[in-house]
Design a protein around this motif. Structure first.
Motif, short mmCIF file in Angstrom:
data_model
loop_
_atom_site.label_atom_id
_atom_site.label_comp_id
_atom_site.label_asym_id
_atom_site.label_seq_id
_atom_site.Cartn_x
_atom_site.Cartn_y
_atom_site.Cartn_z
N TYR A 73 12.79 -15.27 -1.96
CA TYR A 73 11.60 -15.49 -2.76
C TYR A 73 11.13 -14.19 -3.37
N ALA A 74 10.37 -14.34 -4.46
CA ALA A 74 9.69 -13.22 -5.09
C ALA A 74 8.21 -13.47 -4.89
N GLU A 124 5.11 -8.06 -5.94
CA GLU A 124 4.82 -7.29 -4.73
C GLU A 124 6.14 -6.91 -4.05
N TYR A 125 6.98 -7.91 -3.80
CA TYR A 125 8.31 -7.63 -3.25
C TYR A 125 9.22 -8.82 -3.43
N ILE A 126 10.51 -8.58 -3.23
CA ILE A 126 11.49 -9.66 -3.21
C ILE A 126 12.23 -9.58 -1.88
N THR A 127 12.70 -10.75 -1.40
CA THR A 127 13.51 -10.73 -0.17
C THR A 127 14.97 -10.44 -0.50
N TYR A 128 15.34 -10.56 -1.79
CA TYR A 128 16.73 -10.48 -2.20
C TYR A 128 17.31 -9.07 -2.05
N ALA A 172 21.25 -0.84 -7.00
CA ALA A 172 21.73 -1.03 -5.63
C ALA A 172 20.56 -1.12 -4.66
N LYS A 173 19.49 -0.38 -4.95
CA LYS A 173 18.35 -0.32 -4.04
C LYS A 173 17.06 -0.29 -4.83
N SER A 174 15.98 -0.75 -4.20
CA SER A 174 14.70 -0.68 -4.88
C SER A 174 13.58 -0.74 -3.85
N PRO A 175 12.48 -0.03 -4.09
CA PRO A 175 11.33 -0.12 -3.18
C PRO A 175 10.74 -1.54 -3.12
N TYR A 176 11.03 -2.36 -4.13
CA TYR A 176 10.56 -3.75 -4.11
C TYR A 176 11.40 -4.63 -3.17
N ALA A 177 12.51 -4.08 -2.71
CA ALA A 177 13.48 -4.94 -2.00
C ALA A 177 13.92 -4.33 -0.67
N PRO A 178 12.98 -4.12 0.26
CA PRO A 178 13.40 -3.49 1.52
C PRO A 178 14.20 -4.42 2.44
#
Ligand SMILES: *[C@@H]1O[C@H](CO)[C@@H](O)[C@H](O)[C@H]1NC(C)=O
Ligand SMILES: *[C@@H]1O[C@H](CO)[C@@H](O)[C@H](O)[C@H]1NC(C)=O
Ligand SMILES: *[C@@H]1O[C@H](CO)[C@@H](O)[C@H](O)[C@H]1NC(C)=O
Ligand SMILES: CC(=O)N[C@H]1CO[C@H](CO)[C@@H](O)[C@@H]1O
Length: 566
Positions: free
Chosen positions: A459-460, A481-485, A519-525
């Protein structure tokens, strides 16, 4: 009566024309079931909860007075024009409208259905302006009308559930039929399928088949499980007519039917099924059904807490643990974070853990900025391979079913008592724990355990971080805010078939830095591959690891919408 089949309709018309108006055959209305082609699924749905609109909210008033009036000698902490973040105030109509309008403009074209888990009236927090049943129903009517306008008009099904503030007095609901179920069957007449009106009148719960014969959402009335509802007894074993027991009997029958029909389901409701919220006996029965029908339940989606979190229902919930006090995962405060980490650290290691013993409950944050920030969630699910039918291809389920007794239990969180002994004792004899012996339907190949058709993928979550500085000239802004992906799953990779690729989040709904593959993002921990039970267990284990300081910090930040002080 149904309309004539299309072929006959055309043929009959021809014959009629040939007969040159000798007889007047009345034209049949076109049969909608025949003419409506199955809709193409977008593979996404909205979960929205706890809107809490307050018609008495005024900007520039005091939080101590519910943002309704000024408090003498206190000009700080003024209520905001669009709402008051991290406060105890409810949602101004302006903010409720803004949120639904935003979803209308940005998401209504992108989703297949709406899960809406209750509390569409203000809290009863102002002694000077107490709530009335009429006001509660009016507020619900306004929100329902707006939801209808946005979604029903587009053919998007909406599945609402009753919240503890949708009834008067709050938390209190007698067994139905009563004025509450009567009123909501009118307010929600567009949402409750006709065949369920009877059961809704009695209990306030129903099912909606989102994709007929394939996907259903079961909307529960958690008021009969919630231990703050002092007019019900909470599912006692020896009281078959208790409304909580009747509802769980109904849920069991529904799940059996959907299992037989090879369908998948979501179970939704307002108050989440946690030991801290439910009467103990209702909780045991809920947990048992969640595990028994693990292979056809894609998720358990709830609201009420306003805190973004998840937790597990486990086989130990069905056990007798004589010498242990369990810590409940309840409490709308910083304590919940500690409780959850304690629970996660009790998860056995990968070798000892049997996935049959777990179900996952997801609790979404609220629209009301009490006490965090206005938020909503967009889930995505696997629609890439609609021909891949779980029911049709699953191995003979009977071979997979196990006797409850044969399951190999771990040894965590206290010694598990021996039921063959304890169930003779007066204390346990008439408790549900001693009477739930049905076979379980768990299957590692089911969509709740393996990513396949229908599996929720992630989810986003969106919220309004600038609510505190929003004013007449500077409107609030929803932001991701964030994504689980895992961010690499947001875009097709080189060997993906571009034709069939479904964007879990449409790129225009992502912030700049996620508009291209990274590859990485602070939105996607979290970087979860999907939302199967094994993926949640994995996340639970990572959070239990004390060395994961950053991940834990993010988890806590999301729980409390970035709020620092309590
Ligand atoms: C909110 O929207 C409704 C209709 O959608 C409208 O009647 C009402 O005036 C709006 N309220 C505010 C404060 O914008
Ligand atoms: C959907 O499920 C199929 C298996 O049925 C799998 O191959 C595919 O990768 C899944 N799609 C996504 C987007 O995860
Ligand atoms: C609105 O907020 C903006 C940004 O915080 C500020 O610059 C402006 O002065 C405010 N306007 C009013 C009318 O308060
Ligand atoms: C919640 C909050 O910000 N409370 C503040 C309100 O204002 C008083 C003084 O005016 C502060 O002491 C509180 O901390």
């Amino acid at each position: 009566m149904r309309g004539l089949p299309l072929a006959c309709l055309l043929l009959c018309l021809k014959i009629e024309t040939a007969l040159a108006a000798v007889v007047q055959v009345p034209l049949q209305a076109p049969n909608h079931e025949l003419l409506n082609k199955p809709k193409k699924l977008h593979g996404r749905f909205l979960h929205i909860t706890d809107i809490h609109p307050d018609p008495h909210y005024r900007p520039g008033r005091s939080q101590e007075k519910a943002c309704h009036r000024k408090q003498k000698n206190r000009d700080k902490n003024d209520s905001g024009f669009w709402g008051t973040p991290y406060s105890t105030c409810d949602t101004p109509a302006r903010l409720a409208n803004f949120t639904l309008d935003y979803i209308n403009d940005n998401w209504a074209k992108e989703i297949d259905f709406v899960i809406w888990t209750g509390d569409n009236a203000r809290h009863d927090s102002d002694r000077q302006v107490p709530r009335t049943p009429a006001e509660i129903y009016d507020l619900n009517r306004v929100v329902a009308a707006k939801m209808e306008k946005i979604f029903t008009k587009r053919g998007i099904p909406i599945v609402p559930a009753i919240g503890n503030n949708d009834v008067w007095p709050h938390n209190i609901m007698e067994p139905g039929p009563n004025s509450i179920t009567n009123e909501y069957s009118k307010i929600w007449k567009e949402f409750i399928p006709f065949p369920y009106l009877g059961v809704f009148h009695r209990g306030g719960y129903y099912t909606k088949e989102i994709v007929p014969d394939q996907l259903a959402v079961i909307s529960l009335n958690t008021m009969y499980f919630y231990d703050s509802n002092k007019v019900v007894n909470g599912c006692p074993f020896r009281e078959p007519d208790d409304p909580g027991n009747l509802q769980l009997d109904w849920l069991e029958v529904q799940l059996k039917e959907f299992l037989d029909r090879g369908m998948q389901t979501y179970i939704i409701g307002h108050v989440p099924p946690s030991p801290g919220n439910y009467f103990p006996e209702c909780f045991v029965r809920y947990a048992e059904l969640a595990l028994r029908f693990q292979n056809i339940i894609l998720g358990h989606l709830f609201g009420h807490m306003n805190v973004d979190h998840f937790f597990f229902l486990e086989d130990i919930d069905l056990e007798i643990v004589p010498d242990e006090e369990r810590v409940g995962s309840a409490g709308n405060d910083a304590g919940l974070y500690e409780t959850l980490l304690t629970e996660f650290s009790a998860l056995p290691g990968p070798k000892r853990l049997d996935m049959d013993n777990y179900a996952v409950v997801n609790v979404a944050p609220a629209v009301v900025p009490d006490p965090y920030l206005p938020s909503f969630r967009i889930f995505s699910y696997n629609v890439t391979d609609p021909s891949y039918d779980y029911y049709g291809t699953s191995v003979d389920r009977n071979d997979k079913e196990k006797e409850n007794k044969k399951r190999n239990h771990g040894r965590n969180r206290g010694r598990r008592g021996d039921k063959s002994q304890h169930c003779k004792e007066a204390k346990y004899k008439y408790s549900w724990r001693c009477h739930l012996t049905e076979k379980w339907h768990s299957d590692p190949e089911s969509p709740s355990r393996t990513n396949r058709f229908w599996t929720p993928l992630g989810y986003a979550q969106y919220n309004i971080p600038n609510l505190h500085e929003a004013n007449k000239t500077n409107p609030p802004r929803f932001e991701l805010e964030y994504i689980t992906y895992d961010p690499k799953n947001l875009y097709p990779d080189t060997d993906t078939d571009l034709e069939s690729f479904v964007y879990p989040v449409p790129p225009q709904q992502l912030p700049e830095e996620l508009r291209q593959p990274v590859a990485k993002s602070p939105y996607a921990p979290y970087r979860m591959q999907d939302l199967t039970i094994p993926s949640w267990v994995k996340l639970g284990r990572r959070l239990a690891d004390q060395s994961r300081v950053k991940l834990r910090k993010k988890f806590k930040k999301y729980m409390y919408g970035g709020r620092k002080k309590f």
